[in-house]
Design an enzyme around this catalytic site. Structure first.
Site, PDB file in Angstrom:
ATOM      1  CG  ASP A 295      -2.224   0.761   1.000  1.00 17.13           C
ATOM      2  OD1 ASP A 295      -2.220   1.740   0.232  1.00 17.13           O
ATOM      3  OD2 ASP A 295      -3.243   0.364   1.604  1.00 17.13           O
ATOM      4  CG  HIS A 296       0.852   4.298  -2.579  1.00 18.01           C
ATOM      5  ND1 HIS A 296      -0.082   4.345  -3.590  1.00 18.01           N
ATOM      6  CD2 HIS A 296       2.006   3.880  -3.155  1.00 18.01           C
ATOM      7  CE1 HIS A 296       0.483   3.987  -4.732  1.00 18.01           C
ATOM      8  NE2 HIS A 296       1.745   3.690  -4.485  1.00 18.01           N
ATOM      9  CD  GLN A 473      -8.833   5.370   2.171  1.00 15.73           C
ATOM     10  OE1 GLN A 473      -9.792   5.329   1.418  1.00 15.73           O
ATOM     11  NE2 GLN A 473      -8.685   6.332   3.067  1.00 15.73           N
ATOM     12  CG  HIS A 474      -3.783   3.762  -3.362  1.00 18.13           C
ATOM     13  ND1 HIS A 474      -2.922   4.829  -3.499  1.00 18.13           N
ATOM     14  CD2 HIS A 474      -5.030   4.257  -3.538  1.00 18.13           C
ATOM     15  CE1 HIS A 474      -3.620   5.932  -3.747  1.00 18.13           C
ATOM     16  NE2 HIS A 474      -4.904   5.609  -3.771  1.00 18.13           N
ATOM     17  CG  MET A 475      -6.049  -2.853   0.047  1.00 17.28           C
ATOM     18  SD  MET A 475      -6.702  -4.027   1.279  1.00 17.28           S
ATOM     19  CE  MET A 475      -6.058  -3.381   2.807  1.00 17.28           C
TER      20      MET A 475
END
Length: 557
Positions: A295-296, A473-475
């Site tokens: 994730d970021h 929220q980029h999993m």
């Protein structure tokens, strides 16, 4: 459609699943069932206006509201993990930012054992999604279902920031989804005339009247139905009862990076040691299930202005908010009509880097977080920046918490675990400061509120990021594509060793995208649908007579 037997079953209606279900039912030849665990639709009040995201981010009616385990890599505290629980999945509650990532992302996938996934291969699918007048025909689509627009400049702040970025060598880039991502620009968004465009609104709602497509909401999958090493259907709960649905051709799992590995493990597919720990009999060993979580991760940076008129703070409170509401209701304009993160910067952390490895999300107001979950606009006249590395290397995992199919998954993040991630995180903060300290922006700054001028050394910056950062929220990555021992799906998204089963969502990404994940997931959905249809044309279905008789519960579904 009264039957509980379908040609295809798609589990999940999010950024990839909604696309897959729509495309598979498009030609009318195949019956398709799409299951969505959430019971809210595309007309849910807070998902329509883009600005409604503030009422979705901690809303149990539309959000799974997961939390990660606490770990020292992120300050020994849990991380809040919002996930969409409504038709359209997370595409129905995200910040509606349009961002494809970079050519290097997809070329890296191809180089790592995923043929057919280079930038040249996926570009036609990225273009197929969109309908926009931005950029050139070489890179942009003109006839797709998702309209892509550019956010409006609602404050003089935007031009000040763009000029300051240019002053430190970051070019203005009118199309960061074109030939090159590098530069500073107003964000592109999947919003049109003040309304969010999700896979629910642009793919599933236009398709819902097709007689061969059945969309069931409030249907939470509990396990895949297996016959030996073949997936033949899915069990799910709906309206308090358990049901079954069977597929004569394929099941496509699109539950997202959090829940796709969970569903596989509930079905006996994964690491046998983990499965046995929870009393689940192993059906097929795939040790990569749930691993490779990426994730970021970024800490919020805040500055206060020395003059009024640059921040949107007063428009988000009291009479200012009422005016914005009226502006939205009657004209579909104002900040309620736009997505979150209205200005974007894609920059190199240092000159020798080939492609931008830092992304900044910039907004002319300050967010007050309540426990890292709920959020509201602060009174302070200022702005915030998220600045983080794009291609993170550190990996965590997502596994079953228990054999209870309705228990939240066990999310174990690991951030800043590699030298590269630590160095890039530090440089991301320094690069943001460099822009803010350049003219003409610096003349408007009263103070740096967070982290503050006292945080200066590399060690101090790293500690600040570690202790106060959050995911963007980029999993991705928990059922990764490839041919190595830890890969879960092959280049056609078929689960290794299991017939009749594919995965199409962010979990299949071997590495993280240089940007937001919703549009790349839609691309995955488009490409998956094409591959499924091509294979369907080449092979006859198993006949319904060859399938087991459905249960009474299945018939009632």
């Amino acid at each position: 459609m009264q039957s509980t037997t379908y040609d295809f079953i798609v589990i999940g209606s999010g950024s990839a699943g909604g696309v897959v279900a729509s495309r598979l039912s498009e030609n009318g030849k195949y019956t398709v069932l799409c299951l969505e665990a959430g019971d809210k639709g595309a007309n849910y009040i807070w998902t329509i206006p883009p600005g409604g995201v503030v009422y979705l981010i901690d809303n149990p009616a539309a959000n799974w509201r997961y939390e990660s385990e606490a770990h020292e890599s992120h300050g020994s505290r849990p991380i809040y993990v919002p996930r969409g629980k409504l038709l359209g999945g997370s595409s129905a509650l995200n910040g509606i930012i349009y961002n494809r990532g970079q050519r290097i992302d997809y070329d890296t996938w191809a180089e790592r054992g995923c043929p057919g996934w280079s930038y040249k291969d996926v570009l036609p699918y990225l273009k197929k999604i969109e309908n926009t007048d931005i950029g050139t025909d070489e890179f942009r689509g003109r006839t797709g279902p998702v309209k892509v627009t550019v956010m409006s400049k609602l404050s003089p702040f935007y031009d000040l920031f763009i000029e300051a970025a240019q002053a430190v060598g970051i070019p203005h880039n009118p199309d960061y989804s074109g030939a090159s991502q590098e530069g500073v620009a107003m964000a592109q968004q999947t919003g049109y005339r003040g309304r969010r465009q999700s896979t629910a609104t642009q793919y599933l709602y236009p398709a819902r009247q097709r007689p061969n497509l059945k969309i069931l909401q409030g249907a939470e999958a509990t396990s895949l139905m297996m016959e030996g090493k073949r997936c033949v259907g899915v069990r799910f709960r709906r309206d308090g009862a358990l049901h079954e649905a069977r597929a004569t051709r394929e099941v496509i799992v699109s539950c997202g990076a959090a829940n796709s590995p969970k569903l596989l493990e509930l079905s006996g597919i994964g690491n046998p040691d983990i499965l046995r720990r929870h009393g689940i009999k192993p059906v097929h060993e795939l040790r990569g299930v749930g691993e490779n979580l990426r994730d970021h991760y970024a800490a919020i940076l805040k500055w206060r202005f020395n003059r009024p008129g640059l921040s949107l703070a007063q428009r988000g409170r009291s009479w200012g908010l009422l005016l914005e509401i009226l502006k939205y209701v009657f004209f579909r304009k104002g900040f309620i009509a736009q997505g979150n993160g209205s200005l974007r910067v894609f920059a190199k952390s240092r000159p020798e880097v080939g492609e931008p490895d830092i992304m900044m999300i910039v907004n002319p107001y300050i967010i007050d977080l309540k426990g890292g979950q709920g959020r509201r606009m602060a009174k302070t006249e200022g702005f915030f920046v998220y600045s983080h590395g794009q291609r993170t290397e550190s990996t965590g995992s997502i596994h079953l918490r228990s054999s209870d199919p309705f228990a939240a998954p066990l999310i174990s993040y690991r951030f800043l675990d590699t030298d590269y991630d630590r160095k890039t995180a530090i440089l991301a903060v320094r690069r943001a400061r460099e822009i803010v300290n350049a003219s003409p922006l610096k003349e408007t700054i009263a103070e740096e509120m967070q982290p503050g001028p006292q945080i200066e050394t590399d060690e101090e910056i790293l500690e600040f990021v570690r202790k106060s950062g959050n995911i963007t929220q980029h999993m991705v990555g928990t059922c990764k594509m490839g041919s190595d021992p830890m890969a879960v799906v092959d280049e056609r998204l078929r689960v290794h060793g299991i017939a009749g089963l594919r995965i199409a969502d962010a979990s299949i990404m071997p590495t993280i995208i240089s940007g937001n994940t919703s549009i790349p997931c839609m691309m995955i959905g488009e490409k998956c649908a094409d591959m499924v249809l091509a294979d369907a044309e080449a092979a006859p279905p198993r006949t319904p007579q060859a399938l087991k008789r459905p249960s009474r519960e299945a018939v009632s579904a």
